[in-house]
Design an enzyme around this catalytic site. Structure first.
Site, short mmCIF file in Angstrom:
data_model
loop_
_atom_site.label_atom_id
_atom_site.label_comp_id
_atom_site.label_asym_id
_atom_site.label_seq_id
_atom_site.Cartn_x
_atom_site.Cartn_y
_atom_site.Cartn_z
N TYR A 147 41.80 -8.38 -56.17
CA TYR A 147 42.04 -8.69 -54.75
C TYR A 147 40.75 -8.56 -53.93
O TYR A 147 40.42 -9.43 -53.11
CB TYR A 147 43.11 -7.72 -54.24
N LYS A 151 38.68 -11.39 -51.75
CA LYS A 151 38.41 -11.27 -50.31
C LYS A 151 36.90 -11.28 -50.02
O LYS A 151 36.46 -11.84 -49.01
CB LYS A 151 39.07 -10.01 -49.75
P1 NAI Z 1 52.90 -10.83 -46.75
O1 NAI Z 1 53.06 -10.59 -48.19
O2 NAI Z 1 53.83 -10.19 -45.78
O3 NAI Z 1 52.90 -12.41 -46.44
C1 NAI Z 1 52.13 -13.28 -47.22
C2 NAI Z 1 52.53 -14.69 -46.93
O4 NAI Z 1 51.85 -15.54 -47.83
C3 NAI Z 1 54.02 -14.93 -47.12
O5 NAI Z 1 54.48 -15.84 -46.14
C4 NAI Z 1 54.06 -15.54 -48.51
O6 NAI Z 1 55.19 -16.36 -48.71
C5 NAI Z 1 52.79 -16.34 -48.51
N1 NAI Z 1 52.31 -16.66 -49.84
C6 NAI Z 1 52.03 -15.80 -50.86
N2 NAI Z 1 51.63 -16.49 -51.94
C7 NAI Z 1 51.64 -17.79 -51.60
C8 NAI Z 1 51.36 -18.98 -52.29
N3 NAI Z 1 50.96 -18.98 -53.57
N4 NAI Z 1 51.48 -20.15 -51.64
C9 NAI Z 1 51.88 -20.19 -50.35
N5 NAI Z 1 52.19 -19.10 -49.64
C10 NAI Z 1 52.08 -17.91 -50.27
O7 NAI Z 1 51.39 -10.46 -46.43
P2 NAI Z 1 50.64 -10.10 -45.07
O8 NAI Z 1 50.48 -8.63 -45.03
O9 NAI Z 1 51.21 -10.81 -43.93
O10 NAI Z 1 49.20 -10.70 -45.43
C11 NAI Z 1 48.68 -11.91 -44.91
C12 NAI Z 1 47.21 -11.99 -45.26
O11 NAI Z 1 46.53 -10.88 -44.70
C13 NAI Z 1 46.93 -11.96 -46.76
O12 NAI Z 1 45.87 -12.83 -47.07
C14 NAI Z 1 46.52 -10.52 -47.00
O13 NAI Z 1 45.69 -10.40 -48.12
C15 NAI Z 1 45.80 -10.21 -45.70
N6 NAI Z 1 45.71 -8.80 -45.40
C16 NAI Z 1 46.82 -8.03 -45.22
C17 NAI Z 1 46.68 -6.68 -44.93
C18 NAI Z 1 47.85 -5.79 -44.73
O14 NAI Z 1 47.63 -4.57 -44.59
N7 NAI Z 1 49.07 -6.27 -44.66
C19 NAI Z 1 45.36 -6.06 -44.84
C20 NAI Z 1 44.27 -6.96 -45.03
C21 NAI Z 1 44.44 -8.27 -45.30
#
Ligand code: NAI
Length: 239
Positions: A147, A151
């Site tokens: 991961y 990033k």
């Molecule tokens: P989440 O797991 O709640 O949502 C992720 C979204 O991406 C969902 O809508 C899911 O359906 C979609 N998704 C996953 N794989 C996919 C694929 N192969 N094709 C299309 N859509 C796909 O995650 P969250 O927390 O909202 O994260 C969003 C972004 O922020 C990610 O890139 C994550 O790495 C990043 N992030 C999140 C943090 C956190 O603490 N939640 C911290 C730092 C970065």
């Protein structure tokens, strides 16, 4: 016209909602078309918001998505590469499949989407690419080598794209969240959350809205002189 990948929940959904409120036409994207359509209805933007299906780990699916969105709404102005996945394990136990699944979705997905979306932006000499990385891409993290590599790679991709496309008025920036309260972090115990919050100067996890605000700013005219930068949204955690 804005496309936000992975916008059926969490940070992506909040970004989509905020861009919609700012007056954009917004394409919601998730792997499940029905869910993407439901979210579009829930956001209540009428004809200005629509759901699309896409798996960002499949290049053909991304190319088709960009075509479909441009047919529906017109050329893309804003691309937010938000979709992301984790497959955590200590480095020595990571399987090749864990590496590939995370790199394919988080890094190659952003590359393919940026390449597809930037074609129309180049013609019109205006575009905004906003990539959602993570603070771990800056400082590393135990148990997340795949991961973190994705990033950190996203940060390098963004800076290179920013340099290549600047002359055409296409800006590319990174938003690097800290710990945000979403499904991705929901598996943590209450105790782990408390310990974590104690290490954050603002003493709480972030909300998806905390991230959406800066994305809306970067998509706006207020950010016209900003490119190739990384904006950390982490309550002061890694300063
Ligand atoms: P989440 O797991 O709640 O949502 C992720 C979204 O991406 C969902 O809508 C899911 O359906 C979609 N998704 C996953 N794989 C996919 C694929 N192969 N094709 C299309 N859509 C796909 O995650 P969250 O927390 O909202 O994260 C969003 C972004 O922020 C990610 O890139 C994550 O790495 C990043 N992030 C999140 C943090 C956190 O603490 N939640 C911290 C730092 C970065």
């Amino acid at each position: 016209v804005a496309l936000v990948t992975g916008s059926t929940r969490g940070i992506g959904r909040a970004i989509a909602e905020t861009l919609l409120l700012c007056g954009a036409k917004v394409a919601i994207c998730g792997r499940d078309l029905q869910r993407a359509g439901e979210v579009a209805v829930e956001l209540g933007g009428g004809d200005n918001v629509r759901g699309f299906a896409c798996d960002v780990s499949e290049p053909a699916s991304i190319n088709a998505l960009v075509d479909d969105v441009e047919k529906a709404f017109g050329a893309l102005d804003v691309l937010v590469n938000n979709a992301g996945v984790t497959r955590d394990n200590v480095f020595l136990r990571l399987k090749d499949e864990d590496w590939e699944a995370v790199l394919d979705a988080n890094l190659r997905g952003a590359f393919v989407a940026t390449r597809a979306a930037s074609r129309g932006m180049l013609k019109r000499r205006w575009g905004r690419i906003i990539n959602i990385a993570s603070i771990v891409g800056l400082v590393g993290n135990k148990g997340q080598a795949n991961y973190v590599a994705s990033k950190a790679g996203l940060i390098g991709l963004t800076k290179s794209v920013a340099k290549e496309l600047a002359s055409r008025n296409i800006l590319a920036n990174v938003v690097a969240p800290g710990f945000i309260d979403t499904d991705m972090t929901a598996a943590m115990t209450a105790e782990a959350r408390t310990t974590l919050s104690q290490g954050i100067p603002l003493a709480r996890l972030g909300t998806p809205q905390d991230v959406a605000g800066i994305v809306a700013f970067l998509a706006s005219e207020h950010a016209a002189y900003i490119t190739g930068q990384v904006f950390v949204v982490d309550g002061g955690m890694v300063m």
